[in-house]
Write an enzyme that holds these catalytic residues in place. Structure first.
Site, PDB file in Angstrom:
ATOM      1  N   ASN A   9       0.884  -1.169   0.000  1.00 51.99           N
ATOM      2  CA  ASN A   9       0.000   0.000   0.000  1.00 51.99           C
ATOM      3  C   ASN A   9       0.918   1.214   0.000  1.00 51.99           C
ATOM      4  O   ASN A   9       1.520   1.534   1.020  1.00 51.99           O
ATOM      5  CB  ASN A   9      -0.893  -0.019   1.248  1.00 51.99           C
ATOM      6  CG  ASN A   9      -1.713   1.261   1.380  1.00 51.99           C
ATOM      7  OD1 ASN A   9      -1.743   2.078   0.458  1.00 51.99           O
ATOM      8  ND2 ASN A   9      -2.359   1.437   2.519  1.00 51.99           N
ATOM      9  N   LYS A  11       0.176   4.237  -0.219  1.00 50.25           N
ATOM     10  CA  LYS A  11      -0.415   5.444   0.389  1.00 50.25           C
ATOM     11  C   LYS A  11      -0.156   6.645  -0.533  1.00 50.25           C
ATOM     12  O   LYS A  11      -0.263   6.508  -1.745  1.00 50.25           O
ATOM     13  CB  LYS A  11       0.139   5.633   1.807  1.00 50.25           C
ATOM     14  CG  LYS A  11      -0.056   4.347   2.644  1.00 50.25           C
ATOM     15  CD  LYS A  11       0.150   4.518   4.121  1.00 50.25           C
ATOM     16  CE  LYS A  11      -0.140   3.180   4.803  1.00 50.25           C
ATOM     17  NZ  LYS A  11      -0.055   3.231   6.251  1.00 50.25           N
ATOM     18  N   HIS A  94      -9.515   1.502   4.567  1.00 48.44           N
ATOM     19  CA  HIS A  94      -8.249   1.614   5.313  1.00 48.44           C
ATOM     20  C   HIS A  94      -8.469   2.525   6.522  1.00 48.44           C
ATOM     21  O   HIS A  94      -9.225   3.499   6.437  1.00 48.44           O
ATOM     22  CB  HIS A  94      -7.142   2.168   4.407  1.00 48.44           C
ATOM     23  CG  HIS A  94      -5.789   2.051   5.053  1.00 48.44           C
ATOM     24  ND1 HIS A  94      -5.347   2.945   5.993  1.00 48.44           N
ATOM     25  CD2 HIS A  94      -4.809   1.128   4.923  1.00 48.44           C
ATOM     26  CE1 HIS A  94      -4.140   2.571   6.408  1.00 48.44           C
ATOM     27  NE2 HIS A  94      -3.793   1.469   5.779  1.00 48.44           N
ATOM     28  N   GLU A  96      -6.784   4.830   7.717  1.00 42.42           N
ATOM     29  CA  GLU A  96      -6.506   6.250   7.465  1.00 42.42           C
ATOM     30  C   GLU A  96      -7.709   6.907   6.783  1.00 42.42           C
ATOM     31  O   GLU A  96      -8.010   8.079   7.022  1.00 42.42           O
ATOM     32  CB  GLU A  96      -5.223   6.377   6.620  1.00 42.42           C
ATOM     33  CG  GLU A  96      -3.992   6.076   7.472  1.00 42.42           C
ATOM     34  CD  GLU A  96      -2.819   5.480   6.716  1.00 42.42           C
ATOM     35  OE1 GLU A  96      -2.786   5.561   5.472  1.00 42.42           O
ATOM     36  OE2 GLU A  96      -1.925   4.924   7.384  1.00 42.42           O
ATOM     37  N   GLU A 166      -5.594  -4.932  10.304  1.00 43.01           N
ATOM     38  CA  GLU A 166      -4.539  -3.959  10.587  1.00 43.01           C
ATOM     39  C   GLU A 166      -4.836  -3.242  11.904  1.00 43.01           C
ATOM     40  O   GLU A 166      -5.614  -2.276  11.929  1.00 43.01           O
ATOM     41  CB  GLU A 166      -4.468  -2.912   9.477  1.00 43.01           C
ATOM     42  CG  GLU A 166      -4.183  -3.481   8.103  1.00 43.01           C
ATOM     43  CD  GLU A 166      -3.528  -2.447   7.190  1.00 43.01           C
ATOM     44  OE1 GLU A 166      -2.422  -2.731   6.709  1.00 43.01           O
ATOM     45  OE2 GLU A 166      -4.098  -1.366   6.984  1.00 43.01           O
ATOM     46  N   GLY A 172       2.614   1.968  10.822  1.00 41.02           N
ATOM     47  CA  GLY A 172       3.624   3.007  10.686  1.00 41.02           C
ATOM     48  C   GLY A 172       4.338   3.337  11.984  1.00 41.02           C
ATOM     49  O   GLY A 172       5.016   4.358  12.089  1.00 41.02           O
ATOM     50  N   SER A 212       3.371  -2.501  10.307  1.00 42.08           N
ATOM     51  CA  SER A 212       4.813  -2.618  10.533  1.00 42.08           C
ATOM     52  C   SER A 212       5.387  -3.973  10.100  1.00 42.08           C
ATOM     53  O   SER A 212       6.292  -4.511  10.730  1.00 42.08           O
ATOM     54  CB  SER A 212       5.166  -2.306  11.998  1.00 42.08           C
ATOM     55  OG  SER A 212       4.795  -0.965  12.312  1.00 42.08           O
TER      56      SER A 212
HETATM   57  O1  LIG Z   1      -1.301   0.748   6.783  1.00 46.92           O
HETATM   58  C1  LIG Z   1      -0.584  -0.161   6.439  1.00 46.92           C
HETATM   59  C2  LIG Z   1      -0.836  -0.889   5.192  1.00 46.92           C
HETATM   60  O2  LIG Z   1      -2.091  -0.597   4.692  1.00 46.92           O
HETATM   61  C3  LIG Z   1       0.592  -0.563   7.242  1.00 46.92           C
HETATM   62  O3  LIG Z   1       1.537   0.422   7.135  1.00 46.92           O
HETATM   63  P1  LIG Z   1       3.043   0.135   7.641  1.00 46.92           P
HETATM   64  O4  LIG Z   1       3.458  -1.162   6.982  1.00 46.92           O
HETATM   65  O5  LIG Z   1       3.832   1.307   7.161  1.00 46.92           O
HETATM   66  O6  LIG Z   1       2.971  -0.012   9.121  1.00 46.92           O
END
Ligand SMILES: O=C(CO)COP(=O)(O)O
Length: 250
Positions: A9, A11, A94, A96, A166, A172, A212
């Protein structure tokens, strides 16, 4: 047998030029028998990535879609528009998007239906916040989000969905869930799918872990009974790291 799926992803990262460079570096390398490799990129990069990855086994996905086919929705992108670019996957719900763009279980469900209408495979994200985990509400939150997302699907459609568990506190942050804890929640989500649909659907649906994940820990997750891959943010942005993640899912 469920085929493991590693989805990057990206982002809000990379330009079209950078996406093309990435594609040329992972071609032939992030292609491992028995593992599905996907890159979910910003809208502007999708057509270029589909073009650059033609003839490879690496698939492309979007990170969102609108549930309507067209309309006065400034700034939005619809299912037919994504379908036209040649992408096969779309991330829906997601955390976010739930946190910053008012995504709800209801809009997630509408988007899941829209994805199927236009031949896209949804990667549906569920997961609890830190305070919900600390209050012992992880499973309750996952239950509401999973049931909401899959509502009204046929068993045949549900079997094709990819769910990404997740935990928000692990995204992150470098603080990943232990493989055992992630597997426990993911087995629970599989059980929910069995209750909502049937045993065959629960056995077929793929459920990833996300938060992560990196080349150094992917194998721990993949060894678990119920974890079928990973949705990876930061560690999917560098070609070498992405290749190692795909190899680690073998
Ligand atoms: O949100 C994520 C994948 O959609 C996870 O992000 P990270 O792998 O950067 O922790």
């Amino acid at each position: 047998m469920r085929k493991p799926i590693i989805a990057g992803n990206w982002k809000m990262f990379k330009t079209v030029k950078e996406a093309r460079e990435f594609a040329s570096q992972v071609k032939g390398k992030a292609e491992v028998d028995g593992v599905e490799a996907v890159i979910c990129a910003p809208y502007t990069q999708l057509a270029a990535l589909v073009d650059a990855l033609q003839g490879t086994s690496i698939k492309v996905g979007a990170q969102n879609l609108h549930w309507e086919e067209s309309g006065a929705y400034t700034g939005e992108i619809s299912g037919p528009m994504l379908q036209e670019t040649g992408v096969q996957y779309v991330i829906i719900g997601h955390s976010e998007r739930r946190a910053y763009f008012a995504e709800t279980d209801e809009t997630v469900n509408k988007k899941v239906h829209a994805a199927f209408k236009y031949g896209l495979t949804p990667i549906v994200c569920v997961g609890e916040k830190l305070e919900e985990r600390e209050a012992g509400r992880t499973k309750e939150v996952c239950k509401t989000q999973t049931a909401g997302a899959l509502q009204g699907l046929t068993a045949e459609q549900a079997a094709q969905v990819v769910i990404a568990y997740e935990p928000i506190w692990a995204i992150g942050t470098g603080k990943s869930s232990t493989a055992e804890d992630a597997n426990d929640v993911i087995s629970y989500i599989r059980q929910l799918v069995q209750e909502q649909f049937d045993a065959a659907t629960a056995e077929a649906i793929r459920i990833q872990y996300g938060g992560s994940v990196k080349p150094g820990n992917i194998r721990e997750y993949m060894q678990m009974s119920d974890i079928d891959g990973a949705l990876v943010g930061g560690a999917s942005l560098e070609p070498d790291s992405y290749i190692q993640l795909v190899e680690g899912a073998r």
